[in-house]
Design an enzyme around this catalytic site. Structure first.
Site, PDB file in Angstrom:
ATOM      1  N   ASP A  75      -4.543  -3.223  12.158  1.00 16.82           N
ATOM      2  CA  ASP A  75      -3.375  -2.210  12.076  1.00 16.82           C
ATOM      3  C   ASP A  75      -3.412  -1.221  13.366  1.00 16.82           C
ATOM      4  O   ASP A  75      -4.337  -1.444  13.824  1.00 16.82           O
ATOM      5  CB  ASP A  75      -3.975  -1.219  11.289  1.00 16.82           C
ATOM      6  CG  ASP A  75      -2.815  -0.796  11.123  1.00 16.82           C
ATOM      7  OD1 ASP A  75      -1.796  -0.440  10.755  1.00 16.82           O
ATOM      8  OD2 ASP A  75      -2.833   0.404   9.773  1.00 16.82           O
ATOM      9  N   CYS A  79       0.804  -1.222  -0.116  1.00 15.79           N
ATOM     10  CA  CYS A  79       0.154  -0.355   0.403  1.00 15.79           C
ATOM     11  C   CYS A  79       0.671   0.859  -0.270  1.00 15.79           C
ATOM     12  O   CYS A  79       1.982   1.492   0.552  1.00 15.79           O
ATOM     13  CB  CYS A  79      -0.634   0.524   1.403  1.00 15.79           C
ATOM     14  SG  CYS A  79      -2.040   1.201   1.640  1.00 15.79           S
TER      15      CYS A  79
END
Length: 231
Positions: free
Chosen positions: A144, A17
């Site tokens: 996360d 990402c």
């Protein structure tokens, strides 16, 4: 003689990402990434414009999926992004409600990921099981670390504190590198319905600037964790 079929080895899917450059996108695909994420959150140092995300997504070969990352974005902008980037998966990384995420998937016809922002402290009241129940419509939950700036901080939360049985597909993120991703996969492999990994800062030379060697090393570490007997 009875033949016993071998147990299939799991292939951990890899999302990379925070891409901003053409060469980095191509290097990630060559390394073996399954998905490429584009940050559409202007405060992020890895943010790109919608037009730039569309340009970079156009470089992706067949079966490598673009992912559009949003943080507390408006429905209109999300719909515009989907129109600009065909086939993209939606990633909601802010404070979006389950109803909002589900509604945007319905309006755009795109599946979504929802980030579960896990506190860094060993003592916290975040309930991943309840979160999974609320966001049951998500294709997967992205685990996360809860940091300032909504991710990309290179911080790792305490994997050992996660519940042992989560009724959801999981994506491990937060501070992953070629050095620790194998440990993460081994620690979380059996927690959910499946496990994938997501990396950003751990494959960078600088924020938004990827390192081709680190991307190769990351994929190699994931494959080594998938196939320990091949070492």
């Amino acid at each position: 003689m009875t033949l016993i079929s071998p147990v299939p080895q799991q292939r951990t899917r890899i999302k990379m990402c925070g891409f901003t450059r053409e060469a980095d996108v191509l290097a990630a695909c060559a390394a073996g990434a399954d998905a490429i994420g584009f940050v559409l959150y202007p405060p992020s140092p890895r943010s790109v414009s919608l037009g730039r995300a569309a340009e970079l997504a156009h470089l992706l070969p067949a079966f490598v999926q673009p992912v559009l990352l949003f943080v507390n974005e408006t429905p209109e902008r999300i719909e515009a992004a989907c129109a600009a980037v065909p086939g993209a998966l939606l990633q909601f990384h802010g404070d979006e409600s389950a109803d909002f995420c589900e509604d945007m998937s319905w309006r755009t016809g795109r599946p979504h990921l929802k980030a579960a922002r896990i506190p860094l402290s060993e003592v916290h009241d975040f309930d991943l099981l309840e979160f999974a129940h609320l966001h049951h419509a998500a294709q997967a939950l992205l685990l996360d670390a809860h940091v300032d700036g909504y991710g990309g901080g290179g911080k790792t939360f305490h994997w050992s504190l996660l519940p042992p049985n989560v009724n959801a597909h999981l994506v491990l993120s937060g501070g992953l590198t070629p050095a620790n991703v194998g440990d993460g996969i081994r620690a979380l492999r059996s927690l959910g319905l499946s496990l994938a990994v997501d990396v950003s800062s751990g494959i960078e030379a600088g924020k938004g600037l990827k390192d081709a060697d680190k991307m190769q090393q990351f994929v190699q570490a994931v494959r080594a964790a998938d196939n320990p007997t091949s070492l």
